[in-house]
Design a protein around this motif. Sequence first.
Motif, PDB file in Angstrom:
ATOM      1  N   TRP A  90      -3.884 -32.210 -12.066  1.00  0.00           N
ATOM      2  CA  TRP A  90      -5.004 -31.704 -11.277  1.00  0.00           C
ATOM      3  C   TRP A  90      -4.594 -30.436 -10.515  1.00  0.00           C
ATOM      4  O   TRP A  90      -5.339 -29.463 -10.489  1.00  0.00           O
ATOM      5  N   GLN A 112      -7.942 -33.864  -2.010  1.00  0.00           N
ATOM      6  CA  GLN A 112      -8.195 -34.575  -3.258  1.00  0.00           C
ATOM      7  C   GLN A 112      -7.807 -36.047  -3.140  1.00  0.00           C
ATOM      8  O   GLN A 112      -8.502 -36.920  -3.646  1.00  0.00           O
ATOM      9  N   GLN A 159      -6.429 -26.889 -11.317  1.00  0.00           N
ATOM     10  CA  GLN A 159      -7.217 -26.241 -10.269  1.00  0.00           C
ATOM     11  C   GLN A 159      -6.621 -24.889  -9.851  1.00  0.00           C
ATOM     12  O   GLN A 159      -7.182 -24.195  -9.003  1.00  0.00           O
ATOM     13  N   GLU A 183      -6.349 -40.627 -12.404  1.00  0.00           N
ATOM     14  CA  GLU A 183      -6.200 -39.172 -12.371  1.00  0.00           C
ATOM     15  C   GLU A 183      -4.756 -38.756 -12.098  1.00  0.00           C
ATOM     16  O   GLU A 183      -4.164 -39.125 -11.090  1.00  0.00           O
TER      17      GLU A 183
END
Length: 190
Positions: free
Chosen positions: A75, A42, A79, A70
């Motif tokens: 995240w 990522q 995820q 972000e």
Amino acid sequence: MIHDTKIRLHGIDAPESAQLCQDGAGKDYRCGQAAALALADQIGAATVSCDPRDTDKYSRTVAVCRKGAEDLNEWMVAQGYAIAYRRYSLDYVPAETTAKAIKRGIWAGTFQEPSEWRKAKREGGSEGRQEPARADGCTIKGNISRKGEKVFHVPGSRDYDRTRISEKAGERMFCSEDEARAAGWRAPKG
């Protein structure tokens, strides 16, 4: 690590690199390794900025890290590569709730909470999937005390991490506090 500074992501707890989880088909995989690789992918070659929040007992900087705008901590949870670490923050509970609901990442199968896995390892116990969080998101532990009292413990509560469930002894997991109460369990006193 960023510029020789060890970073721990604030408000989240990811499986350890040697930790095994089971996917939706019941197959073992190294979920901690998968989480680390996913984060590295990522980030890629992007610049990461970290906002320090604290220093942990291992002298690591605890921070919220970002790739541009972000939030990488969020995240990871969204995820399904980490869980919200309620002991330290409630910031990422909504992202966990969504990941759990859509069975993303570790929520697609079964896993042991990373803090429980570390504790079992420290105590010389099993490092497997003891007391997994269920894929259906039922993580409330229904425990029967030595006095025979049925008490439920929610994630993040004082005794949650040390509570062990023995289905042989009649203990079980619940999906909600209402479900636990309806089955005859009560919240802890105090």
